[in-house]
Design an enzyme around this catalytic site. Structure first.
Site, PDB file in Angstrom:
ATOM      1  N   GLU A  25      34.467   2.820  20.063  1.00 39.14           N
ATOM      2  CA  GLU A  25      35.000   1.748  20.934  1.00 39.14           C
ATOM      3  C   GLU A  25      34.019   1.395  22.054  1.00 39.14           C
ATOM      4  OE1 GLU A  25      35.735   4.845  21.214  1.00 39.14           O
ATOM      5  OE2 GLU A  25      36.280   5.405  23.258  1.00 39.14           O
TER       6      GLU A  25
ATOM      7  N   HIS B  16      32.345   7.752  19.898  1.00 40.90           N
ATOM      8  CA  HIS B  16      33.113   6.709  20.582  1.00 40.90           C
ATOM      9  C   HIS B  16      32.745   5.328  20.060  1.00 40.90           C
ATOM     10  CE1 HIS B  16      35.334   9.019  23.542  1.00 40.90           C
ATOM     11  NE2 HIS B  16      34.278   9.811  23.614  1.00 40.90           N
TER      12      HIS B  16
ATOM     13  N   CYS C 282      37.774  11.153  19.716  1.00 40.04           N
ATOM     14  CA  CYS C 282      37.458  12.209  20.682  1.00 40.04           C
ATOM     15  C   CYS C 282      38.714  13.004  21.030  1.00 40.04           C
ATOM     16  CB  CYS C 282      36.776  11.596  21.910  1.00 40.04           C
ATOM     17  SG  CYS C 282      35.815  12.805  22.840  1.00 40.04           S
TER      18      CYS C 282
END
Lengths: 720, 503
Positions: free
Chosen positions: A692, A690, A560
Site C-alpha cells: 500500500e 507494504h 504486516c
C-alpha cells in the site's frame, strides 16, 4: 483561566494537587473550544477512542486559578507568570580562534592515497550507520521520495530527506525537503565557524537534492555547555549565534524557529559548541535527485566554493553555485548530485559509487581527503558544458575506484566502510543456513466471483496502534473500492460491546476485509497481533468472518501487522479462526532481533490467489518492509503442504532472482524466504511487504517495480 | 486472587536471551556466564479460570514459539535468579496492553496486571559478577529489582494525599532563610527568581504561596520553557577579534533598523538569534512566512497542486532535544523526544509526516569498563535511545527519512538527542481565534500520572555525578498509540474547525 484539578483523569489514585498541576505528557493535550462547540468536539474525540474531560474555563480576570478538593491552590496573575522571573545579566569575552591551527588548515598526514582513503571512510563520522538507520520506519505514509540508502544495493546515503506532502484525498507532486548540517570539529576550533558551516552544509545538501535556496527556511538547534558566570563560556554561543546571523544576512535565508539546550556539562566535561542547522523547503518531487551514480561512462564534475582568508565561504560564489546546480537539476542535465564535507572527495565518491557498485576513474591526481564545504560533485546526464565546474573524472563499468596508480576495489571499500560500527549496530546476522529453494507453483486460481459488484466495499478496522489505515484506504480507493474505516474503542464501559456490534455490521456490508499494518497495542504483550486476534476471536465476529469467506464469497487481506493477526487467528494458512497449536506456522521476531525497514525484492511464485490476478508468475517486485516480527516459521510437514497447495505466494529474492537466506535480501530470516502466503483457496492473503506504500513517484532512488497491483486485483475480482 | 504466569521463548526463537547473553559475555566481559534464560512474568488479579485458560495460548503466549509455566517454572539449585520491574508510576506498555487484551476476552472492566522480566543466570558466577550484571541490566531511573514472591494483591495501597501545603512565612523570610528553602526543595530556577517571587507574594498577593504555586512557577520559568540563558541581558561585550567585532556592529545596525524608534530589546542571545528574521520580514522579503500568535512551530505557506487544483497548505516544522532525559533513561527519553516534538506541529493542527533524527554520542566502541562513574556506557545509551525513538516513531506511524549520529567525545558529558519534523495541513483547516471568556478547555488523551512531573525543570538543572540516582520521577515512557489517536482526530477537517487554540 480556572482549572478544576479534580476533573483531571488520573492513571491511579494518590496524586496530589501539585502533581496534577505540573505533570506533562505528549499523549495528552488541552484545547480551547467555544462553549457551543464543546459537545460536538467531545463526540468527535470519542469516535476516535479518546478520553475527553472538561477541566477548565476561560474567564475575564487575567489570572490562573486551580482548584483541588474544593480548595483554591493556585491563584496567580498571568502578568507575573509572563515576566519569566528576574532579569539575568552576564558578560561576554571572545578571542580570535587560532588561525594557524584552523580546521581547514589541516593536511593529510600521508602521501599514501590508498591508506588515507581507507582511513577516511573508516572514520567514525564517515562510516556506515545502516544498522542504526534500518531500525526506523522510513516508508509509512507512502510519500517517501528518497530512501535513506539509494541504489540497487541500497548503500548510498542520501543528502537529506524528502517526502510528498500528505493529502487525505488526491495526490500532489509537491514535497518537502529537510537536511541538517553540523561538524563538531569545526565548532570546537571556532564556534563562529561551526555555526556558519552548519548552515552552509544544510543548505548545500538541500540544493543537492533539488531545493531552491531562495525558498529555503532554517531552524536551529543550539546545544551548549553550562555557561556558569564565565564570560569566555558565554562567548561560545554568542559567537555561534553571530555566525548564524552572518550567514542569514549573506544568503537572505532566515531561521524562523529553534530550540536551545544549555545544560551540556557533566562535572568538568562539556559538549562541543553545537549549532545544528535544519534546512526546510518545498520542491517538485519530479525534480528530486539522489546521490548514487546511475550510469557507467558518465562525466563527473566538481563545483567548488572558494574560502576567503578568514576561512569563510565566498558567499557570492556560493550563491552562484547554488543557482547553477538548481538549474542543472531542473533541466535534467545532471542525474546524481552529492556534496563534499568532512571526509573530502574520497568520502563523497565512495558513497556515490557503492549504491549501484559503479566504478570511478579520476581524471587527474588531486587531494581527495581534504574537507570542503559548499562543494558539489555531479554526474552528468549527457555531455554539457558547465564552465565553472572542473572535470573530476568518469564513472566506469569496473567495480573499482582508480586514482593515479591506485586501484580501490568497491566491494572491499564497502566492507571497510561498514566495519567500524557493525558490532554496535549490527546489520548482518551470524546464522548459517542451507541454500534456499526457489518455489514455483503451477496452481491456478480456483475461486471465481458469484455476483458482479461495480464498487466493492472494503472494511478496514483500526485498533489502538494501527497506523497503515490511511495508506491502505487510499490504495483501495485508487483501485475503485468504497472504503469504510471502523475504529475499535475501549475507553468507556460499553465501548467494547459497541465496537463489536459496529464491526459485525461492517463485516456484513463488506466484500473485502483488510487488516492494515501497525503495532496493535504496541505488539504487546511480547508478540504481535494479539489485540486484533482477541477481537476477532469474539464468537459473533468469528462466525461472521466465516460467513464472509464461505457464504458471501468475500476476500480478506492482511499486510504486516494484519498478516501477523491473520496467522495468529488461524485464518492463514487454514482459512478459519481456530485454536493455536505448536504445529502451526507463525510469524516471529526477525533473526536480527530488531526492527528492519528497507526495500526488498520479492517474486510471485503462485498464481493461486485472486489477489495476484493482474501480475504474472515469476514477476519480480521491490517493496518496502518495516517490521520487527516478520520471520515466517513452519515445520517441514506444514511447509510441504503449503508448497504443494500453492499457498506460498511470494518469496524474498536476491539480485539474481533467487530465493535466499542472505539478510541483505531476506530481512527477517523467513524459512523458504516466505514473504506472503494465502489460504488454501487463495481467498485470504497475508504478506509482510507494504504494497500500500507503493504509489508511483516515490522511493526514486531504488530501481525496480514496486506495484504488485494487489488492490486492483482484489477489486477486479468483484468487478470484472 | 492473583494469577501468575511465566513465558519463555523456545530456544530456536529466543533472539532476546541470546542477544543479552552475548552482550554480557562480550561487552561486560562476564566470562563464566554459561547460559541465560529470560522469562516474562505476568501477574493478573481478578481473572476467572475460564478467561485465564482462554488467554493462555492467545495472549500470554503463542504455542508455536513460547513455553508457558503457571505459578512456577523449572530451575536448578545453582541458578542465579533475579527479576526486574518498572518503578511504580512508570508507564508499562506490556502490562497495559495485557490488560487491554484481557478486557476483550472478559468483556468487562479493565483488569489490573503487572509484568516483570525474570533472568536466570547459569555458570560459576561470583556474587560481584551477579551484581555487575544486575547493575548493567537495571537502570534505577525507571526500573528496580522485584520480589520473586507472588503478592496477595496488585492493588497499590494509596494513602489519601494530604492537602497542599502553604509555604508559611515565605514572604517574611530573610535572605538566609530563602537560601535554605531553595536548597531544601531543589528548584530549577535560581535564587534571584525565588526572591522575585517573594516580592510578588509580599507586595501584590499579600499572602504566602502554596507549594503548588511554587512548583508551577518553577516549571513555567525553567530554562526548558522560558529560555533563561537566551534571555539573559548581555552587558560588557569584550570581543578581541576584528571579524567578529565587525559582524557584531552589523548586528547592532540590524537592531537599529528593526527597532527604529521603538524601545529596543536588551542585547541577548535570543535577540541575536532572531534579528535576521525580523529584519528580512521588515524589508518585506519573507512573503511565505505564516505568522500567528501561536508559537508552537515554524510555519510557512505553500500553494500546492492537488490533482491539478491549487490549494494553500501550511507547512510546519520543528526541532526539539531531549538530551537530559535520554542521558539518564535513553529509551524513554528518546521516545518522548519524538513524542514531544510531534505535539507541537500537531497542536498547530498539522499532520506530522516526516521525521529526522540527529544525535551526538561518544565513541560507542569503547569498552564498558571505561564508562565514567554514574554514567551509562555510550554503547548502551546509543542503542537504547535508538530503540526508544524508533519504537515511538514506528508505532505512531511516522516516516523517519534520515537518521544520523555525530561522534565526538564531548557528548559523553551529555548525549545529544534531536528530533526534527515536518507537518502539513490545508490552510483552511487551521482556524486561529483568541480565546474569549466563556470558552471551555477540554483535556484529551492519556491520563495523568506521576511520571510526567518535573520533566521541564529536570532538564534545566545543572548535573553532576548524582544525577542518575535522583532523577527518577523525571522520565516518562511515551504512549505512542494514544498520541496517534490525537493525530487522527486532528486530521479531520470538522474537528480542526471546532476549536481555536491548543497546548
Amino acid at each position: 483561566m480556572e482549572i478544576d484539578l479534580d476533573k483531571v483523569p488520573k492513571k491511579y489514585e494518590g496524586l496530589d494537587g501539585t502533581e496534577l498541576a505540573i505533570s506533562e505528557s505528549q499523549e495528552r493535550m488541552a484545547v480551547v473550544v467555544a462553549k457551543e462547540n464543546a459537545d460536538k468536539f467531545i463526540s468527535l474525540a470519542e469516535e476516535e477512542n479518546i478520553e475527553t474531560t472538561i477541566v477548565a474555563k476561560v474567564v475575564e480576570e487575567p489570572r490562573v486559578k486551580m482548584y483541588w478538593r474544593g480548595k483554591l491552590i493556585v491563584n496567580l496573575s498571568r502578568e507575573f507568570l509572563s515576566t519569566n522571573g528576574d532579569v539575568k545579566k552576564s558578560n561576554i569575552k571572545v578571542l580570535k580562534p587560532d588561525y594557524e591551527n584552523s580546521y581547514f588548515a589541516k593536511k593529510a598526514e600521508s602521501n599514501d592515497i590508498e591508506k588515507t582513503w581507507k582511513e577516511t571512510i573508516q572514520d567514525l563520522n564517515c562510516c556506515s550507520q545502516r544498522g542504526l538507520v534500518e531500525r526506523f520506519d522510513s516508508t509509512i505514509g507512502a510519500g517517501t521520495v528518497l530512501m535513506p540508502y539509494g541504489g540497487k544495493y541500497q548503500l548510498s546515503p542520501q543528502e537529506g530527506m524528502c517526502s510528498r506532502i500528505p493529502t487525505l484525498k488526491g495526490y500532489t507532486d509537491t514535497g518537502t525537503i529537510m537536511t541538517y548540517g553540523y561538524n563538531p570539529e569545526i565548532a570546537l576550533w571556532s564556534p563562529f565557524h561551526g555555526a556558519v558551516f552548519a548552515i552552509v552544509e544544510s543548505i548545500t545538501k538541500y540544493v543537492a537534492i533539488g531545493g531552491d535556496y531562495k525558498k529555503a527556511w532554517l531552524t536551529l538547534q543550539e546545544y551548549f555547555e553550562k555557561l556558569r558566570d564565565d564570560p569566555s563560556r558565554w562567548g561560545k554561543p554568542f559567537s555561534a549565534l553571530l555566525g548564524a546571523y552572518y550567514v542569514q544576512e549573506k544568503l537572505g535565508i532566515v531561521s524562523i524557529g529553534g530550540k536551545d539546550s544549555m545544560s551540556g556539562s557533566y562535572n568538568e566535561l562539556d559538549v562541543p559548541p553545537t549549532v545544528v542547522s535544519f534546512c526546510v523547503g518545498t520542491v517538485d518531487i519530479k525534480n528530486v535527485i539522489s546521490t548514487e551514480f546511475k550510469n557507467k561512462n558518465s562525466k563527473v564534475l566538481i563545483l567548488r566554493t572558494k574560502l576567503d582568508n578568514d576561512y569563510l565561504p565566498d558567499f557570492d560564489d556560493l550563491k552562484e553555485n547554488y543557482e547553477i546546480i538548481h538549474k542543472l537539476i531542473n533541466e535534467k542535465k545532471v542525474i546524481s548530485v552529492s556534496t563534499v564535507r568532512n571526509g573530502g572527495i574520497a568520502e563523497t565518491i565512495t558513497k556515490m559509487c557503492i549504491g549501484n557498485k559503479i566504478g570511478f576513474k579520476f581524471e587527474k591526481d588531486i587531494d581527495v581527503c581534504y574537507p570542503m564545504y559548499g562543494t558539489f560533485i555531479m554526474e552528468l546526464a549527457k555531455d554539457v558544458d558547465i564552465p565553472k565546474a572542473e572535470i573530476l573524472g568518469k564513472t566506469t563499468d569496473s567495480q573499482d575506484i582508480r586514482i593515479k596508480n591506485t586501484v580501490l576495489d568497491i566491494n572491499e571499500l564497502i566492507e571497510l566502510w561498514e566495519e567500524p560500527l557493525e558490532k554496535v549496530f549490527p546489520s548482518k546476522v551470524d546464522i548459517q543456513k542451507e541454500k534456499c529453494e526457489n518455489i514455483s507453483s503451477n496452481k491456478k486460481q480456483i475461486i471465481s466471483r458469484t455476483i458482479k459488484i461495480a464498487k466493492p466495499r472494503v472494511f478496514i478496522p483500526v485498533f489502538p496502534g494501527t497506523n497503515c489505515e490511511y495508506d491502505s484506504t487510499k490504495a483501495f480507493q485508487d483501485a475503485g473500492a468504497i472504503v469504510n474505516v471502523g475504529i475499535f474503542k475501549n475507553i468507556k464501559t460499553n465501548d467494547i460491546q459497541d465496537s463489536i456490534d459496529e464491526f459485525a455490521k461492517q463485516i456484513q456490508d463488506a466484500q473485502i476485509i483488510m487488516i492494515p499494518g501497525g503495532f496493535s497495542a504496541g505488539d504487546e504483550p511480547d508478540g504481535s497481533g494479539k489485540f486484533i486476534s482477541a477481537v476477532f476471536r469474539n464468537p459473533r465476529l468469528k462466525d461472521l468472518i466465516h460467513k464472509h469467506l464461505y457464504e458471501k464469497d468475500g476476500l480478506m487481506l492482511g499486510i504486516c501487522n494484519g498478516f501477523q493477526a491473520l496467522i495468529k487467528l488461524g485464518l492463514l494458512p487454514y482459512g478459519d479462526i481456530m485454536e493455536m497449536t505448536d504445529k502451526m506456522p507463525t510469524l516471529t521476531f526477525n533473526d536480527i532481533s530488531r526492527h528492519q525497514s528497507k526495500m526488498v525484492r520479492i517474486k510471485l511464485v503462485s498464481k493461486l490467489s485472486p489477489w495476484f490476478s493482474q501480475i504474472e508468475l515469476g514477476e519480480e517486485f521491490i517493496v518496502p518492509i518495516s517490521h520487527g516480527e516478520g520471520k515466517f516459521v513452519a515445520n517441514d510437514q506444514a511447509l510441504k503442504e503449503l508448497i504443494e497447495n500453492g499457498q506460498i505466494a511470494t518469496q524474498y529474492i536476491d539480485l539474481e532472482g533467487n530465493a535466499t537466506y542472505n539478510i541483505d535480501y531476506n530481512p527477517n530470516g523467513s524459512v523458504y524466504a516466505v514473504e506472503g502466503i494465502t489460504s488454501k483457496d487463495g481467498r485470504i492473503l497475508g504478506k509482510m511487504g507494504h504494497s500500500e506504500r507503493c504509489y508511483t513517484g516515490i522511493t526514486k532512488n531504488i530501481p525496480g517495480n514496486p506495484d504488485m497491483k494487489i488492490f486492483e486485483s482484489g477489486v477486479k475480482y468483484f468487478t470484472y | 486472587m492473583v494469577k501468575r504466569i511465566f513465558v519463555q521463548k523456545k530456544e530456536e526463537y529466543d533472539v532476546e536471551a541470546k542477544g543479552v547473553l552475548s552482550d554480557l559475555k562480550n561487552n561486560l566481559q562476564i566470562k563464566n556466564l554459561d547460559d541465560l534464560i529470560i522469562l516474562n512474568r505476568y501477574d493478573v488479579e481478578g481473572i476467572s479460570d475460564k478467561a485465564f485458560e482462554k488467554a493462555k495460548n492467545t495472549i500470554f503466549s503463542e504455542p508455536q514459539v513460547d513455553i508457558c509455566y503457571q505459578e512456577e517454572y523449572p530451575k536448578n539449585p545453582n541458578d542465579h535468579i533475579f527479576g526486574v520491574e518498572f518503578l511504580p508510576g512508570q508507564f508499562d506498555q506490556r502490562a497495559n496492553s495485557l490488560s487491554e487484551c484481557l478486557q476483550i476476552i472478559t468483556g468487562g472492566e479493565k483488569l489490573v496486571s503487572k509484568s516483570a522480566k525474570i533472568y536466570i543466570l547459569r555458570g560459576n558466577l561470583s556474587h560481584e559478577e551477579v551484581e555487575k550484571i544486575k547493575a548493567y541490566l537495571i537502570n534505577p531511573v525507571d526500573s528496580r529489582e522485584c520480589s520473586l514472591e507472588k503478592p496477595k494483591t496488585l492493588q497499590e495501597k494509596m494513602t489519601k494525599p494530604e492537602d497542599v501545603k502553604i509555604v508559611k512565612g515565605f514572604t517574611e523570610m530573610t535572605d538566609e532563610n530563602v537560601k535554605e528553602f531553595y536548597e531544601k526543595y531543589g528548584f530549577a530556577m535560581d535564587i534571584e527568581d525565588l526572591k522575585f517571587c517573594q516580592k510578588y507574594f509580599r507586595d501584590q498577593e499579600k499572602r504566602d504561596p502554596t507549594m503548588t504555586e511554587m512548583k508551577m512557577i518553577d516549571t513555567y520559568w525553567s530554562d526548558h520553557c522560558r529560555h533563561t540563558t537566551f534571555m539573559t541581558k548581555l552587558e560588557v561585550i569584550d570581543i578581541k577579534w576584528d571579524l567578529l567585532e565587525k559582524i557584531f556592529q552589523d548586528y547592532k545596525k540590524s537592531r537599529e533598523y528593526v527597532y527604529e524608534n521603538k524601545k529596543a530589546k536588551d542585547i541577548c542571545l535570543m535577540d541575536i538569534a532572531t534579528i535576521a528574521v525580523k529584519e528580512l520580514k521588515k524589508r518585506g522579503l519573507l512573503k511565505d512566512l505564516d505568522e500567528s500568535e501561536e508559537i508552537n512551530a515554524c510555519s510557512i505557506k505553500a500553494n500546492i497542486m492537488v490533482d491539478g487544483k491549487e490549494e494553500e497548505y501550511l507547512i510546519m516544522f520543528k526541532n526539539e532535544t531531549h538530551n537530559h532525559p535520554t542521558e539518564i533513561e535513553p529509551f524513554g527519553g528518546a521516545a518522548t523526544c519524538l513524542g514531544g516534538a510531534i505535539r507541537d506541529p500537531l497542536s498547530g493542527r498539522t499532520y506530522v509526516y516526516q521525521a529526522m533524527r540527529v544525535t551526538g554520542a561518544g565513541d560507542p566502541r569503547k569498552p564498558i569498563s571505561e564508562t565514567l562513574p554514574n554514567k551509562l556506557p555510550q554503547r548502551k545509551l546509543t542503542n537504547e535511545a535508538s530503540r526508544g525513538y524508533s519504537s515511538y516513531g514506528n508505532q505512531i506511524g511516522l516516516a523517519t527519512g534520515q537518521v544520523a549520529e555525530i561522534y565526538n567525545d564531548g557528548y559523553i558529558a551529555k548525549r545529544m538527542e534531536i528530533g526534527a519534523l515536518i507537518g502539513a495541513a490545508p490552510s483552511k483547516n487551521v482556524i486561529r481565534e483568541k480565546p474569549i471568556p466563556g470558552d471551555i478547555i477540554i483535556l484529551l488523551g492519556g491520563r495523568t500520572g506521576r511520571d510526567g512531573c518535573g520533566g521541564a525543570t529536570g532538564s534545566s538543572k545543572a548535573h553532576n555525578s548524582e544525577s542518575l540516582k535522583t532523577c527518577g520521577a523525571e522520565v516518562q515512557k511515551g504512549n505512542a498509540p494514544e498520541e496517534r489517536k490525537i493525530q487522527r482526530l486532528f486530521r479531520k477537517e470538522e474537528v480542526t474547525r471546532t476549536y481555536q487554540e491548543m497546548q
